[in-house]
Design a protein around this motif. Structure first.
Motif, short mmCIF file in Angstrom:
data_model
loop_
_atom_site.label_atom_id
_atom_site.label_comp_id
_atom_site.label_asym_id
_atom_site.label_seq_id
_atom_site.Cartn_x
_atom_site.Cartn_y
_atom_site.Cartn_z
N ARG A 151 4.84 18.38 83.71
CA ARG A 151 6.05 17.80 83.43
C ARG A 151 7.29 18.58 82.57
O ARG A 151 5.70 18.74 81.49
CB ARG A 151 5.93 16.42 82.92
CG ARG A 151 5.56 15.02 83.50
CD ARG A 151 6.12 14.63 85.10
NE ARG A 151 7.46 15.27 85.68
CZ ARG A 151 7.64 15.79 86.68
NH1 ARG A 151 6.45 15.98 87.89
NH2 ARG A 151 8.81 15.73 87.33
N PRO A 152 7.74 19.19 82.43
CA PRO A 152 8.85 19.69 81.18
C PRO A 152 8.89 18.58 80.35
O PRO A 152 8.32 17.66 80.05
CB PRO A 152 9.65 20.23 82.38
CG PRO A 152 10.36 18.91 83.55
CD PRO A 152 8.54 18.49 83.12
N GLN A 153 9.07 19.68 79.31
CA GLN A 153 9.08 19.38 77.81
C GLN A 153 9.52 18.26 77.61
O GLN A 153 9.86 17.46 76.86
CB GLN A 153 8.65 20.29 76.81
CG GLN A 153 8.67 19.80 75.68
CD GLN A 153 8.62 21.30 74.33
OE1 GLN A 153 9.17 21.87 74.62
NE2 GLN A 153 8.35 20.89 73.41
N ASN A 154 11.81 18.50 78.22
CA ASN A 154 12.62 17.48 78.28
C ASN A 154 11.93 16.04 78.69
O ASN A 154 12.54 15.31 78.39
CB ASN A 154 13.65 17.82 78.44
CG ASN A 154 13.87 18.35 80.21
OD1 ASN A 154 12.62 18.66 80.41
ND2 ASN A 154 14.66 18.43 80.82
N PRO A 159 1.32 16.90 73.52
CA PRO A 159 -0.07 16.25 74.39
C PRO A 159 0.18 15.35 75.03
O PRO A 159 -1.09 14.58 75.55
CB PRO A 159 -1.28 16.40 73.50
CG PRO A 159 -0.55 15.48 72.02
CD PRO A 159 1.48 16.23 72.15
N CYS A 160 1.12 14.48 75.58
CA CYS A 160 0.68 12.97 75.88
C CYS A 160 1.14 13.13 76.90
O CYS A 160 1.87 13.99 77.84
CB CYS A 160 3.12 12.09 75.31
SG CYS A 160 2.44 12.73 73.76
N LEU A 161 1.15 11.24 78.13
CA LEU A 161 1.02 11.58 79.02
C LEU A 161 1.46 10.44 79.68
O LEU A 161 2.01 9.69 78.62
CB LEU A 161 -0.45 11.64 79.80
CG LEU A 161 -1.84 12.77 79.95
CD1 LEU A 161 -2.49 12.54 78.01
CD2 LEU A 161 -2.40 12.84 80.38
N ALA A 162 1.93 10.56 80.62
CA ALA A 162 2.33 8.74 81.08
C ALA A 162 1.62 8.03 82.50
O ALA A 162 1.67 9.01 83.61
CB ALA A 162 4.00 8.88 81.50
N ALA A 337 3.00 19.32 79.51
CA ALA A 337 2.78 20.70 79.37
C ALA A 337 3.71 20.46 78.76
O ALA A 337 3.05 22.24 78.95
CB ALA A 337 1.95 20.18 80.57
N ASN A 338 4.65 20.86 78.49
CA ASN A 338 5.30 21.88 78.03
C ASN A 338 5.78 23.01 78.50
O ASN A 338 5.72 24.28 78.58
CB ASN A 338 5.11 22.65 76.52
CG ASN A 338 5.03 21.69 75.54
OD1 ASN A 338 5.70 19.83 75.78
ND2 ASN A 338 4.16 21.53 74.25
N VAL A 339 5.78 22.96 80.09
CA VAL A 339 6.61 23.94 81.67
C VAL A 339 7.62 24.77 80.73
O VAL A 339 8.41 24.15 80.51
CB VAL A 339 6.64 23.37 81.99
CG1 VAL A 339 6.62 23.91 83.28
CG2 VAL A 339 5.48 22.37 82.87
N PHE A 350 2.31 27.59 80.69
CA PHE A 350 2.14 25.59 80.50
C PHE A 350 1.26 25.82 79.42
O PHE A 350 0.66 26.44 79.63
CB PHE A 350 1.94 24.86 80.96
CG PHE A 350 1.07 24.38 82.55
CD1 PHE A 350 1.07 25.71 83.79
CD2 PHE A 350 -0.36 24.46 81.99
CE1 PHE A 350 -0.89 26.44 84.27
CE2 PHE A 350 -1.10 24.39 83.09
CZ PHE A 350 -1.20 25.57 83.88
N ASP A 351 1.08 25.37 79.10
CA ASP A 351 -0.19 24.86 78.06
C ASP A 351 -0.71 24.58 78.36
O ASP A 351 -1.72 22.44 79.21
CB ASP A 351 0.51 23.58 76.42
CG ASP A 351 -0.31 22.99 76.04
OD1 ASP A 351 -2.16 23.56 76.17
OD2 ASP A 351 -0.27 22.59 74.85
N HIS A 352 -2.04 24.64 78.58
CA HIS A 352 -3.51 24.00 79.17
C HIS A 352 -4.08 23.83 78.54
O HIS A 352 -4.82 23.00 79.39
CB HIS A 352 -3.92 25.69 79.41
CG HIS A 352 -3.56 27.08 80.86
ND1 HIS A 352 -4.29 27.49 81.79
CD2 HIS A 352 -2.24 26.93 80.70
CE1 HIS A 352 -3.67 28.27 82.71
NE2 HIS A 352 -2.63 27.75 81.77
N SER A 353 -4.15 23.52 77.51
CA SER A 353 -4.74 21.89 77.10
C SER A 353 -4.72 20.79 77.75
O SER A 353 -5.55 19.80 77.95
CB SER A 353 -4.89 21.95 75.67
OG SER A 353 -3.49 21.63 75.55
N ALA A 354 -3.81 20.90 77.87
CA ALA A 354 -3.08 19.95 79.80
C ALA A 354 -4.38 18.94 80.33
O ALA A 354 -4.23 17.93 80.97
CB ALA A 354 -1.68 19.65 79.42
#
Ligand code: ZN
Ligand code: ZN
Length: 381
Positions: A151-154, A159-162, A337-339, A350-354
């Motif tokens: 998902r994009p940051q907005n 590092p959250c998930l839903a 993932a701060n896409v 994106f942030d690969h740690s995701a």
């Protein structure tokens, strides 16, 4: 190397291979070959789809009751003045996550409390890949089906998930107006296709949908007339894009559009034919599947990582699986993932740690779902 380090290296290797070999919708043959070989080599049972790219991969004993869906296609986009396939929706990430989960499950297959199936599906971006795969019946025996998407940051910052993504429904319609051309000086002799299209456009704007449910209907294409401005066009083509957050609201729009066209047809005497295409249903989220993902996020990472359901006007063909099997408990894991700059941008990053976090959560969810499906089997006996 620690288990975590090994996992990270493996995800990165798989992602890099997929990212560097993107293929457009319905042409994901090399992608499917690579993944089938990788998973097959680890003792996972592979069954290829006969008439289009993709396959199922099963691990564990018996008939699978828990499944994961990974979509395989890239988008065709212009990059530095050349059109090419790009993984700008992150399906390379979805595949890398699901493949890594399957490899880890295969390593402890003898301790699994049942069987798990991964579905590697083509053509999500066309909106019909899931429908084709669902028709093969490969998800019919499943109790749970999990999807995964960055998902994009907005919508959801790393590092959250839903535990779920509430996608809207989407439907396109192409209309054909058939009548006769007339002289510009004699407008009384027949209907004008431009007027007809405008009347339909105005008619769909007036459709009443529950204001609590986001929805929109708009004309996005209109062709009528030619070079001679003194000819009143009798024929034309128009297109509409319909969006709604629920399938019920989409039915209101769809039926309303048909009614508007019938009424304009009756008042003008022209023929208006409607062709509905590229329908993607809205999410029907399985509450138990959503709860399992929420619990898996909390157990694996901690409650501070858990965010509520993501609501997006975007669509995903994942929801064809529940349309085929309404009792299927399905939910898609939303991975913050701060896409950047956004999904479908040709330079998306994106942030690969995701990826690491997503693998941990889905592994945990698979255990919870297997345990829960075992209990439900016992309780119905
Ligand atoms: Zn996409
Ligand atoms: Zn996507």
């Amino acid at each position: 190397m620690t288990g975590d380090g090994l996992r990270r290296r493996r995800i990165h290797e798989i992602w890099t291979q997929l990212h560097n070999h993107p293929e457009p919708s319905m042409q994901e043959f090399a992608t499917a070959d690579y993944l089938a070989e990788l998973l097959g080599g680890a003792g996972i049972r592979i069954t290829r789809f006969a008439s289009f790219p993709g396959f199922t991969a099963d691990v564990g004993e018996g008939e699978p009751r828990v499944g994961f869906r990974a979509d395989m296609d890239a988008l065709q986009q212009v990059v530095e003045e050349t059109t090419k396939a790009v993984h700008s929706c992150g399906h390379d990430a979805n595949m890398a996550v699901v493949a890594t989960v399957m490899l880890e499950l295969a390593e402890k297959a003898e301790r699994l409390e049942g069987a798990v199936r991964a579905v590697f599906q083509p053509a999500e971006e066309l909106g019909n890949g899931a429908e084709l795969v669902a028709r093969l019946g490969v998800t019919d025996g499943l109790e749970y089906l999990f999807g995964v998407h960055l998902r994009p940051q907005n919508e959801l910052p790393a590092p959250c998930l839903a535990p779920s993504i509430s996608h809207g429904a989407c439907l396109f319609a192409v209309g054909t107006i058939t009548g006769e051309d007339h002289h510009g000086a004699r407008p009384h002799l027949g209907a004008n296709a431009v007027d007809i299209a405008l009347e339909i456009s105005a008619g769909v704007q007036r459709l009443k949908v529950d204001p609590q449910i986001p929805s929109s209907a708009k004309m996005t294409m209109l062709r009528a007339g030619g070079e001679n401005l003194n000819v009143i066009p009798g024929n034309g083509t128009f297109g509409l894009d319909l969006r709604a957050q629920t399938n019920e609201a989409m039915s209101v729009l769809r039926d309303g559009l048909v009614r508007v066209c019938r009424s304009v047809e009756a008042s003008t005497g022209s023929t208006i034919e409607l062709d509905f295409r590229d329908e993607v249903p809205a999410a029907v989220i399985g509450i138990q599947a959503e709860e399992i993902l929420a619990q898996a996020i909390t157990t694996t990472l901690g409650s501070e990582y858990l965010r509520p359901r993501v609501v997006t006007s975007g669509s995903d063909d994942f929801h064809f699986y529940t349309r085929r099997s309404p009792s299927l408990q399905a939910s898609m894991l939303a991975v913050g993932a701060n896409v950047q700059p956004g999904l479908h941008h040709p330079r998306m990053s994106f942030d690969h740690s995701a990826l690491d976090r997503a693998v941990g959560v889905i592994l945990e969810a698979s255990q919870l779902a297997l345990a829960s499906s075992k209990t439900s089997v016992v309780s119905t006996d």
